[in-house]
Design a protein around this motif. Structure first.
Motif, mmCIF file in Angstrom:
data_model
loop_
_atom_site.group_PDB
_atom_site.id
_atom_site.type_symbol
_atom_site.label_atom_id
_atom_site.label_comp_id
_atom_site.label_asym_id
_atom_site.label_seq_id
_atom_site.Cartn_x
_atom_site.Cartn_y
_atom_site.Cartn_z
ATOM 1 N N HIS A 117 -12.600 1.487 4.742
ATOM 2 C CA HIS A 117 -11.771 0.418 4.193
ATOM 3 C C HIS A 117 -12.306 -0.957 4.572
ATOM 4 C CE1 HIS A 117 -8.345 -2.453 4.220
ATOM 5 N NE2 HIS A 117 -8.160 -1.931 3.022
ATOM 6 N N SER B 5 1.159 4.141 -3.132
ATOM 7 C CA SER B 5 0.668 5.487 -2.797
ATOM 8 C C SER B 5 1.728 6.569 -2.905
ATOM 9 C CB SER B 5 0.116 5.474 -1.362
ATOM 10 O OG SER B 5 -0.802 4.433 -1.173
ATOM 11 N N VAL C 239 0.813 -1.216 0.000
ATOM 12 C CA VAL C 239 0.000 0.000 0.000
ATOM 13 C C VAL C 239 0.853 1.276 0.000
ATOM 14 C CG1 VAL C 239 -2.069 -1.041 1.007
ATOM 15 C CG2 VAL C 239 -0.297 -0.131 2.518
ATOM 16 N N VAL D 236 -5.370 1.430 -1.825
ATOM 17 C CA VAL D 236 -5.635 0.126 -1.198
ATOM 18 C C VAL D 236 -6.155 -0.906 -2.188
ATOM 19 C CG1 VAL D 236 -5.984 1.050 1.118
ATOM 20 C CG2 VAL D 236 -7.937 0.922 -0.475
#
Length: 198
Positions: free
Chosen positions: A120, A71, A67, A80
């Motif tokens: 999430h 990012s 992740v 994600v």
């Protein structure tokens, strides 16, 4: 989580990871195993949903990034998830202006970020429960499972014409080829924000 995976109507594959890498990332993000993302980081590299049409990111596995690596090009955003078409799912950490903590989606057909209304944890549960089946309903064609399943985890399908064009709306009529995922993302970003004077 294990019982939800076992009961899932979707075709899932849990990817292995280096436990140390996942724990290091969780510590950097201040997450414990009590959160969905923290649990994923501690226990897996990622989850492939529907033959890899959707790739939920965690600690990374092989050519699938973790992740943090996914990012690195944008502040205030934690990516994600990826999909096989160049789309991205990301938690808005202040960089998107949609809603702090909300998972947002950048679509290769719309070229902008929009909120999903999910946290999430809800996003992961939605994917495991088969939510992506209807989400990607218009991006199916005869043999899509084999075509997407043959992609490497750092690849996506580039379509010609592109999905954001009027001519590209029917994906079954496009010419499709595997390209590096990052290359397709760069193309979509540039298409969303054309250079001045171009």
């Amino acid at each position: 989580m294990t019982s939800a995976v076992d009961a899932s109507p979707a075709h899932l594959a849990i990817l292995p990871s280096t436990t140390k890498r996942g724990r290091d990332i969780a510590a950097r993000l201040g997450l414990t195993e009590s959160s969905t993302l923290g649990a994923l980081l501690h226990h897996c590299g990622g989850i492939l949903v529907d033959h890899g049409r959707l790739r939920i990111l965690a600690a990374g596995s092989g050519s699938l990034p973790d992740v943090l690596t996914a990012s690195r090009s944008r502040r205030g955003v934690l990516v994600v998830g990826h999909d096989a078409f160049g789309g991205r799912f990301a938690i808005d950490a202040g960089g998107l202006g949609v809603g702090h903590g909300q998972v947002c989606y950048f679509g290769p057909d719309t070229l902008h970020w929009r909120g999903t209304g999910m946290s999430h944890g809800a996003f992961v549960r939605w994917a495991i429960d088969g939510g992506s089946e209807s989400f990607y309903a218009s991006w199916r064609w005869r043999g899509w499972e084999q075509e997407i399943g043959a992609l490497r985890l750092n690849q996506a399908l580039s379509t010609q014409p592109p999905l954001f064009s009027r001519e590209g709306r029917n994906i079954s009529l496009t010419r499709r080829k595997p390209v590096p995922f990052d290359k397709l993302v760069a193309f979509l970003e540039e298409s969303a924000h054309p250079r001045a004077g171009s």
